[in-house]
Design a protein around this motif. Structure first.
Motif, short mmCIF file in Angstrom:
data_model
loop_
_atom_site.label_atom_id
_atom_site.label_comp_id
_atom_site.label_asym_id
_atom_site.label_seq_id
_atom_site.Cartn_x
_atom_site.Cartn_y
_atom_site.Cartn_z
N ALA A 13 19.82 0.50 1.19
CA ALA A 13 18.89 1.26 1.79
C ALA A 13 17.58 1.58 0.91
O ALA A 13 16.64 1.11 1.31
CB ALA A 13 19.67 2.46 2.34
N ARG A 14 18.14 1.76 -0.10
CA ARG A 14 17.00 1.99 -1.39
C ARG A 14 16.18 0.80 -1.64
O ARG A 14 15.04 0.67 -1.67
CB ARG A 14 17.64 2.38 -2.65
N ALA A 15 17.03 -0.38 -1.62
CA ALA A 15 16.22 -1.69 -1.70
C ALA A 15 15.30 -2.19 -1.02
O ALA A 15 14.28 -2.66 -1.09
CB ALA A 15 17.37 -2.71 -2.07
N TYR A 16 15.83 -1.98 0.42
CA TYR A 16 14.72 -2.11 1.52
C TYR A 16 13.49 -1.50 1.48
O TYR A 16 12.60 -1.78 2.14
CB TYR A 16 15.58 -2.33 3.03
N TRP A 17 13.86 -0.28 1.05
CA TRP A 17 12.51 0.67 1.01
C TRP A 17 11.76 0.06 -0.06
O TRP A 17 10.35 -0.09 0.17
CB TRP A 17 12.87 2.25 0.49
N ARG A 18 12.17 -0.18 -1.15
CA ARG A 18 11.42 -0.69 -2.39
C ARG A 18 11.06 -2.03 -2.26
O ARG A 18 9.73 -2.22 -2.53
CB ARG A 18 12.49 -0.65 -3.80
N SER A 19 11.98 -2.90 -1.73
CA SER A 19 11.13 -4.51 -1.58
C SER A 19 10.35 -4.48 -0.34
O SER A 19 9.33 -5.25 -0.53
CB SER A 19 12.59 -5.43 -1.42
N HIS A 20 10.86 -4.10 0.89
CA HIS A 20 10.09 -4.21 2.06
C HIS A 20 9.28 -3.19 2.47
O HIS A 20 8.68 -3.31 3.57
CB HIS A 20 11.00 -4.73 2.97
N GLY A 21 9.29 -2.05 1.61
CA GLY A 21 8.47 -0.87 2.21
C GLY A 21 8.93 -0.26 3.61
O GLY A 21 8.35 0.51 4.16
N LEU A 22 10.22 -0.37 3.88
CA LEU A 22 10.60 0.50 4.92
C LEU A 22 10.67 1.70 4.73
O LEU A 22 11.06 1.79 3.63
CB LEU A 22 12.15 -0.24 5.63
N GLU A 23 10.33 2.55 5.86
CA GLU A 23 10.42 4.17 5.39
C GLU A 23 11.66 4.71 5.56
O GLU A 23 11.97 5.37 6.71
CB GLU A 23 9.37 4.64 6.20
N ILE A 24 12.67 4.52 4.59
CA ILE A 24 13.90 5.04 4.74
C ILE A 24 14.39 6.24 3.87
O ILE A 24 13.93 6.14 2.66
CB ILE A 24 15.07 3.64 4.03
#
Ligand code: NAD
Length: 329
Positions: free
Chosen positions: A160-171
């Protein structure tokens, strides 16, 4: 607002969805909810108001990316509850935990990225931190999970953290302590003990019952998740707890009392492998940032739960028949 909720045929997710549809969350009075749930042994369609005009139910697996492609577009947010959630089962076989909790989370996140659904709350657990003898974990504490369940949840938090950091998802990630409430599957300690006692059986207490857990009513957990969804910051973790620490022995005593029976109904069984001694999370962040405080006093909440299981035998009796509870301990 259109909210996509995974795993909401289970205990906590169904409570959240019933609340959304009943208008419990005043900031989303007309929320439309899509539930995606595989309906594993822990899922139960009787937990949801199937047929409600603002509820769409999809039976399916969070690992199924084609299905997610089909049903996810058009939603404003995802609240991701779906998981294999029982520690004892993860000690018997870790594979389903890695599949659903790790691969399933990654599949949901990837589908969000692909379909442009940007706001996500990933529902995690305080068990990712391990076990703590004194003091409390903050959101920045080390992750030292001790069971395959906790390890798979910790891995999903990292994704979840990686998808926030890499892809800018607001997680945002939530890490909550142990929940209790109605509609909890009968293998978990509180419903297992209550239904055993109602049915005249003994209750199996692990070891001497000295391990400490911090209990929160499911309605408080759902309010916290909703506050995080609406006002939490992306890329942040929020600890949640009730601040009600009880040893398993104390909890057992409370349940015996509420069921009107004595300690002769308790059978000591060998302790769980690597049984975590104590969980305790520091909840200053969610209190100060989002103004969250639990509302249900444990004494009231647990009495209501015992009464609920007493009054709702038709809900749990078929589940007890279907589940091999004897094998649980
Ligand atoms: P639960 O076991 O009652 O429900 C899990 C739900 O997920 C079930 O409806 C099941 O059918 C569904 N599911 C399982 N695998 C699936 C898959 N592959 N695809 C789609 N659906 C699937 O769990 P719960 O107690 O409601 O917990 C919900 C979430 O909250 C979990 O992520 C858990 O880690 C977390 N959590 C639970 C507690 C607690 O005390 N119960 C505390 C903190 C955090």
């Amino acid at each position: 607002m259109r909210i996509f909720v995974t795993g909401a045929a289970g205990f906590i997710g169904s409570h959240y969805v019933r609340g959304l549809l009943d208008g419990e969350h005043a900031d989303v009075p007309d929320a439309h909810v899509t539930v995606l749930d595989k309906v594993t042994y822990a899922g139960n369609l009787n937990n949801l108001p199937i047929g409600h005009p603002r509820l769409t139910f999809v039976r399916g697996d969070v690992c199924d990316d084609e299905l997610l492609n089909e049903v996810l577009p058009g939603h404003d947010a995802v609240v991701h509850f779906a998981a294999e959630s029982h520690v004892d089962r993860s000690l018997m076989s870790g594979a389903p935990f890695v599949t659903t909790n790790v691969l399933g989370t990654q599949t949901v996140l990837e589908a969000c990225r692909r379909t442009g659904v940007r706001r996500i709350v990933h529902v995690s657990t305080d068990e990712v931190y391990g076990s703590i003898a004194e003091g409390s974990w903050t959101e920045r504490s080390l992750l030292e999970p001790n069971s395959p369940y906790a390890a798979s949840k910790a891995a999903s938090d990292m994704l979840a953290r990686a998808y926030w950091r890499s892809h800018g998802l607001e997680i945002s990630i939530t890490r909550c302590s142990n929940n209790y409430g109605p509609y909890q599957f009968v293998e978990k300690v509180i419903p297992l003990f209550i239904t055993n006692l109602i049915d005249g059986h003994d209750v199996p207490l692990y070891g001497d019952g000295h391990q400490v857990r911090d209990w929160l009513h499911v309605s408080d957990h759902c309010r916290a998740i909703h506050q995080v969804l609406m006002n939490g910051r992306a890329g942040e973790i929020y600890n949640i707890s009730g601040g009600v620490e009880l040893s398993n022995r104390e909890l057992t005593g409370r349940l015996l009392e509420l069921c009107g029976v004595g300690w002769d109904r308790v059978r000591q069984v060998p302790d769980r492998k690597a049984h975590d001694e104590r969980y305790s999370v520091d909840t200053i962040k969610i209190r100060d940032e989002l103004g969250f405080a639990p509302q249900v006093a444990f004494e009231d909440g647990i009495a209501q739960v015992v009464a609920w299981y007493r009054d709702n035998r038709a809900w749990w009796e078929p589940l007890r028949r279907g589940a091999d509870l004897a094998a649980e301990r």
